[in-house]
Design a protein around this motif. Structure first.
Motif, PDB file in Angstrom:
ATOM      1  N   GLN A  63     -20.515  56.648  13.776  1.00  0.00           N
ATOM      2  CA  GLN A  63     -20.277  57.621  12.715  1.00  0.00           C
ATOM      3  C   GLN A  63     -21.590  58.249  12.261  1.00  0.00           C
ATOM      4  O   GLN A  63     -21.645  59.448  11.984  1.00  0.00           O
ATOM      5  CB  GLN A  63     -19.571  56.954  11.539  1.00  0.00           C
ATOM      6  CG  GLN A  63     -19.110  57.930  10.482  1.00  0.00           C
ATOM      7  CD  GLN A  63     -18.068  58.902  11.003  1.00  0.00           C
ATOM      8  OE1 GLN A  63     -17.165  58.511  11.713  1.00  0.00           O
ATOM      9  NE2 GLN A  63     -18.189  60.163  10.654  1.00  0.00           N
ATOM     10  N   GLN A  64     -22.666  57.457  12.205  1.00  0.00           N
ATOM     11  CA  GLN A  64     -23.971  58.005  11.838  1.00  0.00           C
ATOM     12  C   GLN A  64     -24.433  59.040  12.853  1.00  0.00           C
ATOM     13  O   GLN A  64     -24.943  60.102  12.492  1.00  0.00           O
ATOM     14  CB  GLN A  64     -25.010  56.891  11.745  1.00  0.00           C
ATOM     15  CG  GLN A  64     -24.806  55.970  10.581  1.00  0.00           C
ATOM     16  CD  GLN A  64     -25.781  54.807  10.614  1.00  0.00           C
ATOM     17  OE1 GLN A  64     -26.460  54.574  11.608  1.00  0.00           O
ATOM     18  NE2 GLN A  64     -25.833  54.079   9.517  1.00  0.00           N
ATOM     19  N   TYR A 107     -23.115  66.662  14.206  1.00  0.00           N
ATOM     20  CA  TYR A 107     -22.156  67.675  13.776  1.00  0.00           C
ATOM     21  C   TYR A 107     -22.087  67.857  12.267  1.00  0.00           C
ATOM     22  O   TYR A 107     -21.284  68.645  11.779  1.00  0.00           O
ATOM     23  CB  TYR A 107     -20.757  67.310  14.287  1.00  0.00           C
ATOM     24  CG  TYR A 107     -20.726  67.085  15.771  1.00  0.00           C
ATOM     25  CD1 TYR A 107     -20.929  68.137  16.659  1.00  0.00           C
ATOM     26  CD2 TYR A 107     -20.513  65.820  16.291  1.00  0.00           C
ATOM     27  CE1 TYR A 107     -20.910  67.931  18.021  1.00  0.00           C
ATOM     28  CE2 TYR A 107     -20.492  65.610  17.656  1.00  0.00           C
ATOM     29  CZ  TYR A 107     -20.691  66.663  18.515  1.00  0.00           C
ATOM     30  OH  TYR A 107     -20.675  66.457  19.861  1.00  0.00           O
ATOM     31  N   GLY A 108     -22.867  67.125  11.523  1.00  0.00           N
ATOM     32  CA  GLY A 108     -22.768  67.182  10.068  1.00  0.00           C
ATOM     33  C   GLY A 108     -21.647  66.275   9.602  1.00  0.00           C
ATOM     34  O   GLY A 108     -20.917  65.694  10.401  1.00  0.00           O
ATOM     35  N   ASP A 109     -21.487  66.156   8.309  1.00  0.00           N
ATOM     36  CA  ASP A 109     -20.443  65.291   7.750  1.00  0.00           C
ATOM     37  C   ASP A 109     -19.106  66.007   7.856  1.00  0.00           C
ATOM     38  O   ASP A 109     -18.810  66.924   7.094  1.00  0.00           O
ATOM     39  CB  ASP A 109     -20.777  64.950   6.297  1.00  0.00           C
ATOM     40  CG  ASP A 109     -19.877  63.859   5.748  1.00  0.00           C
ATOM     41  OD1 ASP A 109     -18.999  63.372   6.491  1.00  0.00           O
ATOM     42  OD2 ASP A 109     -20.056  63.496   4.584  1.00  0.00           O
ATOM     43  N   LEU A 110     -18.280  65.605   8.810  1.00  0.00           N
ATOM     44  CA  LEU A 110     -17.004  66.284   9.066  1.00  0.00           C
ATOM     45  C   LEU A 110     -15.970  66.027   7.984  1.00  0.00           C
ATOM     46  O   LEU A 110     -15.009  66.773   7.867  1.00  0.00           O
ATOM     47  CB  LEU A 110     -16.451  65.848  10.423  1.00  0.00           C
ATOM     48  CG  LEU A 110     -17.305  66.244  11.634  1.00  0.00           C
ATOM     49  CD1 LEU A 110     -16.686  65.692  12.905  1.00  0.00           C
ATOM     50  CD2 LEU A 110     -17.449  67.740  11.722  1.00  0.00           C
ATOM     51  N   SER A 111     -16.153  64.987   7.182  1.00  0.00           N
ATOM     52  CA  SER A 111     -15.175  64.707   6.132  1.00  0.00           C
ATOM     53  C   SER A 111     -15.219  65.768   5.037  1.00  0.00           C
ATOM     54  O   SER A 111     -14.263  65.952   4.315  1.00  0.00           O
ATOM     55  CB  SER A 111     -15.423  63.332   5.523  1.00  0.00           C
ATOM     56  OG  SER A 111     -16.684  63.311   4.887  1.00  0.00           O
ATOM     57  N   ARG A 112     -16.341  66.493   4.919  1.00  0.00           N
ATOM     58  CA  ARG A 112     -16.455  67.523   3.887  1.00  0.00           C
ATOM     59  C   ARG A 112     -16.406  68.934   4.459  1.00  0.00           C
ATOM     60  O   ARG A 112     -16.603  69.892   3.749  1.00  0.00           O
ATOM     61  CB  ARG A 112     -17.763  67.344   3.123  1.00  0.00           C
ATOM     62  CG  ARG A 112     -17.782  66.085   2.288  1.00  0.00           C
ATOM     63  CD  ARG A 112     -19.060  65.978   1.519  1.00  0.00           C
ATOM     64  NE  ARG A 112     -20.123  65.623   2.449  1.00  0.00           N
ATOM     65  CZ  ARG A 112     -21.399  65.873   2.268  1.00  0.00           C
ATOM     66  NH1 ARG A 112     -21.794  66.508   1.196  1.00  0.00           N
ATOM     67  NH2 ARG A 112     -22.305  65.516   3.144  1.00  0.00           N
ATOM     68  N   SER A 113     -16.157  69.055   5.719  1.00  0.00           N
ATOM     69  CA  SER A 113     -16.220  70.385   6.319  1.00  0.00           C
ATOM     70  C   SER A 113     -14.982  71.206   5.973  1.00  0.00           C
ATOM     71  O   SER A 113     -13.916  70.686   5.690  1.00  0.00           O
ATOM     72  CB  SER A 113     -16.353  70.270   7.845  1.00  0.00           C
ATOM     73  OG  SER A 113     -15.147  69.849   8.404  1.00  0.00           O
ATOM     74  N   ASP A 173     -22.417  62.242  12.473  1.00  0.00           N
ATOM     75  CA  ASP A 173     -22.856  62.990  11.299  1.00  0.00           C
ATOM     76  C   ASP A 173     -24.168  63.709  11.567  1.00  0.00           C
ATOM     77  O   ASP A 173     -24.375  64.830  11.099  1.00  0.00           O
ATOM     78  CB  ASP A 173     -23.002  62.059  10.092  1.00  0.00           C
ATOM     79  CG  ASP A 173     -21.660  61.610   9.548  1.00  0.00           C
ATOM     80  OD1 ASP A 173     -20.630  62.165   9.975  1.00  0.00           O
ATOM     81  OD2 ASP A 173     -21.644  60.709   8.691  1.00  0.00           O
ATOM     82  N   GLU A 174     -25.082  63.069  12.319  1.00  0.00           N
ATOM     83  CA  GLU A 174     -26.352  63.711  12.644  1.00  0.00           C
ATOM     84  C   GLU A 174     -26.140  64.913  13.560  1.00  0.00           C
ATOM     85  O   GLU A 174     -26.767  65.953  13.393  1.00  0.00           O
ATOM     86  CB  GLU A 174     -27.302  62.717  13.308  1.00  0.00           C
ATOM     87  CG  GLU A 174     -27.843  61.672  12.360  1.00  0.00           C
ATOM     88  CD  GLU A 174     -28.642  60.609  13.080  1.00  0.00           C
ATOM     89  OE1 GLU A 174     -28.945  60.790  14.285  1.00  0.00           O
ATOM     90  OE2 GLU A 174     -28.964  59.597  12.442  1.00  0.00           O
ATOM     91  N   LYS A 183     -21.766  52.906   7.229  1.00  0.00           N
ATOM     92  CA  LYS A 183     -21.084  53.633   8.285  1.00  0.00           C
ATOM     93  C   LYS A 183     -21.375  52.943   9.610  1.00  0.00           C
ATOM     94  O   LYS A 183     -22.441  52.371   9.792  1.00  0.00           O
ATOM     95  CB  LYS A 183     -21.590  55.070   8.362  1.00  0.00           C
ATOM     96  CG  LYS A 183     -21.144  55.942   7.226  1.00  0.00           C
ATOM     97  CD  LYS A 183     -21.588  57.357   7.459  1.00  0.00           C
ATOM     98  CE  LYS A 183     -21.088  58.267   6.366  1.00  0.00           C
ATOM     99  NZ  LYS A 183     -21.527  59.635   6.576  1.00  0.00           N
TER     100      LYS A 183
END
Length: 116
Positions: free
Chosen positions: A93-94, A100-106, A97-98, A89
């Motif tokens: 992007q890292q 807001y969390g992994d937005l691709s799975r939200s 993700d830290e 990544k």
């Protein structure tokens, strides 16, 4: 400077050359990059930014330092093939993700995609 053969474990004295064997390789893919490095076209003084086309191939995953005796024994050995690394990544992007969390799975992203 002496070294220890990583296969036989022998301590090799000073002045004896070390040999490097490729022990394992893995497939790799590199993305294209704009303005990756600068070249002097035609040997002139000015530098011009050049794009890297990227590509795919194999990279060394593990290399061992061995003595001459072991190098002769393993000279015809084919390196082990390891699985490819997952794509890295980008740093931004890292951080996202830290924070807001992994937005691709939200659920927000998936519900928004269903409405569109």
């Amino acid at each position: 400077m002496s070294y220890r053969c990583e296969i036989s474990g022998k301590l090799v004295p000073d002045g004896v050359p070390a040999h490097r064997l490729v022990w394992a390789i893995r497939p790799s893919t590199y993305p294209p990059r704009e303005n990756a490095f600068k070249r002097r076209p035609g040997g002139g003084k000015r530098r011009k930014a050049v794009a890297d086309r990227g590509g795919s191939g194999y990279e060394v995953a593990r290399e061992v330092v061995v003595c001459a005796e072991v190098a002769r024994q393993y000279a015809a050995r084919e390196p082990d093939m390891l699985p490819a690394r997952p794509p890295r990544k980008r740093r931004i992007q890292q951080i996202m993700d830290e924070l807001y969390g992994d937005l691709s799975r939200s659920t927000f992203t998936s519900s928004y995609a269903q409405r569109a």
